[in-house]
Design an enzyme around this catalytic site. Structure first.
Site, mmCIF file in Angstrom:
data_model
loop_
_atom_site.group_PDB
_atom_site.id
_atom_site.type_symbol
_atom_site.label_atom_id
_atom_site.label_comp_id
_atom_site.label_asym_id
_atom_site.label_seq_id
_atom_site.Cartn_x
_atom_site.Cartn_y
_atom_site.Cartn_z
ATOM 1 C CG HIS A 12 4.766 -2.121 -5.898
ATOM 2 N ND1 HIS A 12 5.121 -3.124 -5.026
ATOM 3 C CD2 HIS A 12 3.719 -1.484 -5.324
ATOM 4 C CE1 HIS A 12 4.318 -3.080 -3.956
ATOM 5 N NE2 HIS A 12 3.457 -2.093 -4.115
ATOM 6 C CG HIS B 217 7.946 1.753 -0.311
ATOM 7 N ND1 HIS B 217 7.380 0.915 0.617
ATOM 8 C CD2 HIS B 217 6.963 2.030 -1.210
ATOM 9 C CE1 HIS B 217 6.124 0.669 0.279
ATOM 10 N NE2 HIS B 217 5.845 1.333 -0.830
ATOM 11 C CG HIS C 195 5.123 2.403 -5.752
ATOM 12 N ND1 HIS C 195 5.900 1.331 -5.375
ATOM 13 C CD2 HIS C 195 4.357 2.708 -4.687
ATOM 14 C CE1 HIS C 195 5.585 0.980 -4.135
ATOM 15 N NE2 HIS C 195 4.650 1.812 -3.688
ATOM 16 C CG HIS D 251 3.380 4.481 1.100
ATOM 17 N ND1 HIS D 251 2.191 4.537 0.425
ATOM 18 C CD2 HIS D 251 4.199 3.699 0.353
ATOM 19 C CE1 HIS D 251 2.280 3.812 -0.685
ATOM 20 N NE2 HIS D 251 3.501 3.285 -0.752
ATOM 21 C CG HIS E 164 -1.473 -0.958 -3.864
ATOM 22 N ND1 HIS E 164 -1.511 -0.364 -2.630
ATOM 23 C CD2 HIS E 164 -0.218 -1.434 -4.022
ATOM 24 C CE1 HIS E 164 -0.304 -0.446 -2.080
ATOM 25 N NE2 HIS E 164 0.489 -1.092 -2.889
ATOM 26 C CG HIS F 272 3.476 -4.473 0.412
ATOM 27 N ND1 HIS F 272 2.148 -4.635 0.107
ATOM 28 C CD2 HIS F 272 3.878 -3.362 -0.254
ATOM 29 C CE1 HIS F 272 1.770 -3.669 -0.695
ATOM 30 N NE2 HIS F 272 2.795 -2.881 -0.944
ATOM 31 C CG PHE G 219 0.014 -0.956 1.797
ATOM 32 C CD1 PHE G 219 0.741 0.136 1.338
ATOM 33 C CD2 PHE G 219 0.711 -1.985 2.426
ATOM 34 C CE1 PHE G 219 2.125 0.219 1.500
ATOM 35 C CE2 PHE G 219 2.087 -1.921 2.590
ATOM 36 C CZ PHE G 219 2.796 -0.826 2.131
HETATM 37 CU CU1 C2O Z 1 2.323 -1.564 -2.479
HETATM 38 CU CU2 C2O Z 1 4.057 1.589 -1.826
HETATM 39 O O1 C2O Z 1 3.054 0.057 -1.754
#
Ligand code: C2O
Length: 508
Positions: A130, A251, A285, A255, A100, A121, A272
């Protein structure tokens, strides 16, 4: 770049086919937001073109808050074994997290475009990247415990029972634990998808707000494929054309909500490069991925892109046998194409369309202050009157084209934690909540970005926020007005975002 109506599904000929190509691992560079950590994977010269071979058994992903003891024991064991692999094994837990990091923090250049970062992203690559990443992670976990039907759980944050950090991740003696999380957001604290620290609603109210936010992001703000999935990103193009509704929120908000605010970049989940070091990342995810499936079933209009540049984009991953495989977006359009599925659960937000706020106390002065000029540094509330391209649209028009509020030229330093909200027709600026129709949406940035040379300042990047406002205009009875009042409110990172302009267009 983003001409009206030209963003849609499959309009380009082949002559200019420019799918993003899988990175060249031999060119990987040290990356990372704060620590300059090296997240490049081990090198392998042999690449296998991926072909999914069905085993006959479907992996069934279940809600994390409902798994049984037997499943939990297997899951813990699998992650424990993954953590125990040598650090240079591409299947080890740290290498999995680094996958990632490498794709998100600029470890790779785009093949054919030296110096141009590859980013997954804030574009149409968000969902497929993802999905594939989780797929290989899940297969590795299954292989480690000798169970080829093993499936990751999903964090069912869109349902009231699932709106807390799932308890299976909170036992500090378990392999699923990560100490770097926000201590104030442990169970039974409810998830706040709007990251509104200025407010302490009752539990019921918080649930209602989350459900309305879900409706907005899955329905009102997701009427076209680019609005839901993100904007086209082709080889050589702007690396952050614009995120889809789900990517911004919930999303990104989740995070940030999970990460530890006392860490430099909100590690682990709040940045990230480190997010994949928290096992909860994969459950988070899995639910984001589930939303892709759910969205496609909500309306016949909700279809995947058919653009070849999207379908032919490729990525590299290591599989359960540590073989390097090249996979294309077209290989992952349905979970079943990868041998997994989601347990069916309720969709509690499906009727939770926001309602207009109770009449504001007074028409405030904010509307009469002089209009801001662009580019605008967003250091305080900004109110802008925006012309609509067409008024009093018929239902047929609305079904064909979505009225879209476009906040363009959003310039920001990607290493900052950022959020701004967009309201429409909010005459006293500031008291709008996600269950009010006036709330059009948010831009949220989770810290990330290329930072090869620590001594250099990170270059600012630009992106676009596109919000579908047809439902909102109906709710607020503004269908016949030829202009609307738009309010931008910086919530995190005041003064750290510049806005190039705002307009309304019709898009399909
Ligand atoms: Cu690549 Cu939730 O991030």
């Amino acid at each position: 770049m983003c001409a009206a109506g030209g963003l849609g599904v499959g309009r380009r000929g082949d002559a200019l086919a420019l799918p993003i190509q899988a990175p060249d691992l031999s060119e990987c560079q040290t990356s990372g937001t704060s620590s300059g950590n090296n997240c490049c994977p081990p090198y392998s010269a042999t690449i296998i073109d991926y072909k999914f071979t069905p085993t006959g058994k479907l992996r069934v992903r279940r809600p994390a808050h409902k798994v049984d003891e037997a499943y939990l024991a297997k899951y813990k064991k699998a992650v424990e074994l993954m953590r125990a692999l040598p650090a240079d094994d591409p299947r080890s837990f740290i290498q999995q997290a680094n996958v990632h990091c490498a794709y998100c923090d600029g470890a790779y250049d785009q093949v054919g475009f030296p110096g141009l970062e590859l980013q997954v992203h804030e574009s149409w690559l968000f969902f497929p990247f993802h999905r594939l990443y989780l797929h290989f992670h899940e297969r590795i976990l299954g292989k480690l415990i000798g169970d080829d039907s093993f499936a990751l759980p999903f964090w069912n944050w869109d349902a009231p029972d699932g709106m807390i950090l799932p308890r299976i991740y909170t036992d500090s003696n378990s392999s699923l634990y990560d100490p770097l999380r926000n201590p104030a957001h442990q169970p039974p604290e409810l998830v706040d998808m709007d990251l509104d620290d200025g407010d302490a609603p009752t539990r019921q109210k918080q649930i209602e707000r989350n459900l309305s936010l879900m409706y907005r992001q899955m329905v009102s703000n997701a009427k076209t494929t680019p609005l839901f999935m993100g904007l086209p990103y082709r080889a050589g193009g702007n690396l952050k054309p614009g995120a889809g509704s789900m990517e911004n929120s919930p999303h990104s908000s989740i995070h940030i909500w999970v990460g530890d605010p006392s860490q430099p970049d909100g590690e682990d989940m709040g940045t990230f490069y480190a997010a994949g070091r928290d096992p909860i990342f994969y459950a988070h995810h899995a639910n984001v991925d589930r939303m892709w499936q759910v969205w496609k079933k909500l309306s016949p209009r909700n279809v995947d892109f058919t653009d070849r540049d999207w379908l032919d984009t490729s990525f590299l991953f290591y599989d359960e046998d540590a073989r390097l495989v090249r996979v294309k977006v077209r290989d992952c359009l349905e979970p079943e194409m990868l041998g997994f599925t989601y347990q069916e659960v309720d969709i509690p937000w499906i009727k939770k369309r926001a309602t207009p706020r109770a009449t504001p106390t007074s028409e405030s002065s904010s509307t009469s202050s002089s209009p801001p000029t662009f580019p605008l540094t967003l250091s305080s509330v900004a109110c802008i009157t925006v012309k609509r391209p067409k008024v009093s649209r018929s239902q047929t028009d609305k079904d064909k084209e979505e009225e879209t509020l476009v906040v363009e030229g959003i310039e920001f330093n990607p290493k900052n934690r950022l959020k701004f909200d967009v309201y429409v027709d909010d005459t006293d600026a500031g008291e709008v909540k996600p269950d009010d129709s006036e709330f059009a949406g948010s831009f949220i940035n989770v810290p990330h970005g290329r930072n090869h040379d620590k001594k250099k300042k990170m270059e600012p990047v630009t992106t676009t926020l596109r919000l579908g406002i047809t439902d909102l205009l109906e709710d607020l009875k503004l269908d016949d007005d030829d202009e609307v009042l738009v309010t931008l409110i910086p919530r995190k990172g005041k003064g750290k975002i510049k806005i190039g302009g705002i307009r309304i267009e019709l898009s399909s």
